[in-house]
Scaffold this motif. Sequence first.
Motif, PDB file in Angstrom:
ATOM      1  N   LYS A   1      -2.154   5.557   9.467  1.00  0.00           N
ATOM      2  CA  LYS A   1      -1.842   7.192   9.472  1.00  0.00           C
ATOM      3  C   LYS A   1      -0.758   7.800  10.335  1.00  0.00           C
ATOM      4  CE  LYS A   1      -6.961   7.692   8.810  1.00  0.00           C
ATOM      5  NZ  LYS A   1      -8.310   7.613   9.192  1.00  0.00           N
TER       6      LYS A   1
ATOM      7  N   GLU B   1       0.948  -1.262   0.005  1.00  0.00           N
ATOM      8  CA  GLU B   1      -0.048   0.089  -0.027  1.00  0.00           C
ATOM      9  C   GLU B   1       0.784   1.423  -0.223  1.00  0.00           C
ATOM     10  OE1 GLU B   1      -3.882  -1.595   2.535  1.00  0.00           O
ATOM     11  OE2 GLU B   1      -2.406   0.041   3.407  1.00  0.00           O
ATOM     12  N   HIS B   2       1.842   1.032   0.994  1.00  0.00           N
ATOM     13  CA  HIS B   2       2.663   2.348   0.694  1.00  0.00           C
ATOM     14  C   HIS B   2       3.455   2.836  -0.619  1.00  0.00           C
ATOM     15  CE1 HIS B   2       2.749   2.011   5.227  1.00  0.00           C
ATOM     16  NE2 HIS B   2       3.044   3.271   5.233  1.00  0.00           N
TER      17      HIS B   2
ATOM     18  N   LEU C   1       2.539  10.750   3.526  1.00  0.00           N
ATOM     19  CA  LEU C   1       1.315  10.261   2.759  1.00  0.00           C
ATOM     20  C   LEU C   1       0.094  10.674   3.505  1.00  0.00           C
ATOM     21  CD1 LEU C   1       2.639   6.510   2.712  1.00  0.00           C
ATOM     22  CD2 LEU C   1       3.091   8.051   1.017  1.00  0.00           C
TER      23      LEU C   1
ATOM     24  N   ARG D   1      -1.975   3.039   6.219  1.00  0.00           N
ATOM     25  CA  ARG D   1      -3.499   2.861   6.771  1.00  0.00           C
ATOM     26  C   ARG D   1      -3.453   3.159   8.156  1.00  0.00           C
ATOM     27  NH1 ARG D   1      -4.095  -3.773   6.575  1.00  0.00           N
ATOM     28  NH2 ARG D   1      -3.349  -3.671   4.576  1.00  0.00           N
TER      29      ARG D   1
ATOM     30  N   ASP E   1      -0.129   2.485  -3.538  1.00  0.00           N
ATOM     31  CA  ASP E   1      -1.018   3.410  -3.507  1.00  0.00           C
ATOM     32  C   ASP E   1      -0.701   4.644  -2.819  1.00  0.00           C
ATOM     33  OD1 ASP E   1      -2.476   1.153  -4.233  1.00  0.00           O
ATOM     34  OD2 ASP E   1      -3.180   0.626  -2.515  1.00  0.00           O
ATOM     35  N   ARG E   2       0.589   4.580  -2.231  1.00  0.00           N
ATOM     36  CA  ARG E   2       0.982   5.834  -1.304  1.00  0.00           C
ATOM     37  C   ARG E   2       0.076   6.112  -0.354  1.00  0.00           C
ATOM     38  NH1 ARG E   2       4.997   5.125  -3.941  1.00  0.00           N
ATOM     39  NH2 ARG E   2       5.682   6.167  -5.793  1.00  0.00           N
ATOM     40  N   ARG E   3      -0.352   5.080   0.202  1.00  0.00           N
ATOM     41  CA  ARG E   3      -1.154   5.188   1.435  1.00  0.00           C
ATOM     42  C   ARG E   3      -0.494   4.502   2.583  1.00  0.00           C
ATOM     43  NH1 ARG E   3      -5.446   1.546   2.356  1.00  0.00           N
ATOM     44  NH2 ARG E   3      -6.995   2.333   3.996  1.00  0.00           N
TER      45      ARG E   3
ATOM     46  N   SER F   1      -6.365  11.928   6.034  1.00  0.00           N
ATOM     47  CA  SER F   1      -6.786  10.638   5.049  1.00  0.00           C
ATOM     48  C   SER F   1      -5.388  10.366   4.512  1.00  0.00           C
ATOM     49  CB  SER F   1      -7.816  10.796   4.095  1.00  0.00           C
ATOM     50  OG  SER F   1      -7.043  11.832   3.266  1.00  0.00           O
TER      51      SER F   1
END
Lengths: 635, 158
Positions: free
Chosen positions: A572, A562-563, A577, A570, A566-568, A635
């Motif tokens: 936080k 994901e990192h 990101l 989770r 999706d550059r995400r 987010s």
Amino acid sequence: MKILTIEDLKSVRSASARRLALREQSDTMAGGQCCGTATGTARMQILICGGTGCKASSSQLIGGKIKEILSEKGIDDRVDVITTGCFGFCEKGPVVKIIPDNTFYTQVTPEDAADIVNDHIISGKRVERLLYVDPKTGQSVSDSKHMDFYRKQMRVALRNCGFIDPENIEEYIARDGYAALAESLMHRSPEDVIEAVKRSGLRGRGGGGFPTGVKWGFARKSVSDVKYVVCNADEGDPGAFMDRSIMEGDPHSIVEAMAICGYSIGSSKGLVYIRAEYPLAIHRLRTAISQAREYGLLGENILGSGFSFDIEIRYGAGAFVCGEETALIHSMEGKRGEPTMKPPFPAESGYLGKPTNVNNVETFANIPVILTKGPEWFASIGTEKSKGTKVFALAGKINNVGLIEVPMGTTLREVIYEIGGGIKGGRKFKAVQTGGPSGGCLTEKHLDIPIDFDNLLAEGSMMGSGGMIVMDEDDCMVSVARFYLDFTVEESCGKCTPCRIGNKRLLETLNRITDGKGSEEDLKTLSTLGKVIKDTALCGLGQTSPNPVLSTLNHFYDEYLEHVRDRRCRAKQCKALLTYMIDPSLCIGCHLCAKNCPADAIIGDVRKPHVINYDKCIRCGMCMARCRFKAISVS
Amino acid sequence: MPDFKLPCDVEAKVNEICDTHGNDPGELINILHEAQHLMGYLPEEMQRIIAGKLNIPVSKVYGVVTFYAFFTMTAKGKYPISVCMGTACYVRGGEKLLDEFRRVLGIDVGETTPDGKFSLDCLRCVGACGLAPVVMIGEKVYGRLQPVDVKRILDELD
């Protein structure tokens, strides 16, 4: 007084037994009635935790205040105030325990002293507000035996912590202290002692898990005019405080065990290598050594046996690699703490080139009790290949932070949910990290494996020295891996290339990923490079340093993906990101966020919805923390 | 090499420390511990004196000083701030606290504010994990801190 014979030891023991008897009785008593001096109780004792955690919350002041009030009331001759070592329940510290009714008070402040003395000590009425409340039943529990935190624990290495006054040798002697040494000197041959330690199945508690008896056997076989016994008290694992608590709570057990080891391997010189960052442990150990000398339990011709032994303290200066025995030895010699190749093992050539036996604090703490209760007793606890108990420093996102000791073979689930009381704030469990920077993360699916040396190793983590950090859904596993790598890179001594350069590359790659600049190729690099470092590094530090990365990659591959894809993040946690947003329908324009924004990134007129200028935003989250209307989200 | 002279009494004390340890190079770490106690840090000049007394190269002393995290070559502030970066404190927000100290004080880890008031450092585990995240300022331990508390604490000390 000088203890010259085994009879002297016995008489000191029976003289001080009375003091301890009150505590021992109340420990076995079931849910005792509350006592007070006015209700006819002759003697009472107040035990106050003097461990580092409780001292940080001014437990010393509590003791002083209680003493003051006792003497005002004129009952200080009937009530003893005793500072002990760590009780273990650090989350609820400072802890105060009242004997003989075994009442366990939590989170006590100096202001509570008056109520403890007036209500409890004098009138025999418990101070209800200071009792522990069981979160499951909502009922208050006065006796620690009935708390979930203590129920599943078994205290062997910590047997005297939170029970005796660590600065009083007579209390230690009353607890069978120095009996194992006396017994060994008088009635056992050194080989016999080593054989007993072998039979107990005790394995090194510092992380390696090497059988202690076998290690002693090697040192015994080495022929030399001088040999050394070294206690490794350089607890460098961040978030672990087992060894410190043992030294603070029961320093004499270390002194006694080192002397026994000296007798077994044929050494008359002991050295404790201790972190200079542990002032209280140093103080207690120094006190214990000088008391033992004064009583004749260290020094020349101990108990008339002809065996002489003494202990010196050497300071470490904050280097994680010095937990490795060859590095530790170099550091004791006044050099940089760099490891060297084994063989030669320290048992052949160690400190100043002489045979040296290095054991960790917790390992030593087990020795006296193994000899007094018998190796078979010890071997009956634990799993097939890991005997006895293990002390863990349980910390992180868990309700009951503290120092615990459980039999080997206890499951992680029992430790986290029963003893630890589950995850803080009812969040979801994500992982538990064991073994510190050398260990790995275990997940939900590992919760039911019995904890022992081999099981943890098989799952890609390790026992290590006993740090156990619990993480919840708000922890980003990539960041956690980066945190540990950051530590090893800083602590790498730089002697071998895989560790010096390899770990640096690993860290850079992880930084790229948490900065939102990673690629899937980076994930492959992490995995291959990690394995190469493991295979090629010189010492234990380098060989285990990729473990946090490899184990998180293994168990949390999705999160890594994901990192990079999706550059995400989770959880936080990875700032780069994150995007903070102000909901215009909730923002009332109070301007509080803008006033607190360190980067002046929030603009807007008073009483009108504000907006964030993303060119300036440093993603510190201060606005969200300050907003009273929940108008800011991330987010 | 900066032209820095140690006060005479400090120099005498350093000599004395070396003598009590028998000028033994094996005692170097113990000597450095005591020497650091004198001024709170180990300036170059002090290392030079120690090297001379023990009859070893200055590079050797410097090598040891820079190897161990406990030894420092920069003077600490009146209020030395150490943010715990042990794992327990890290997962409970230690890094965010450190960022906030950096930001408010305008200095990085290992530095001292120009007025000599505050210095900022990290340490690994105070052993008060029940109070995580923890910051030590001087000898006092501050527990269960949030970034929003930082400014208040610094103002109180000021």
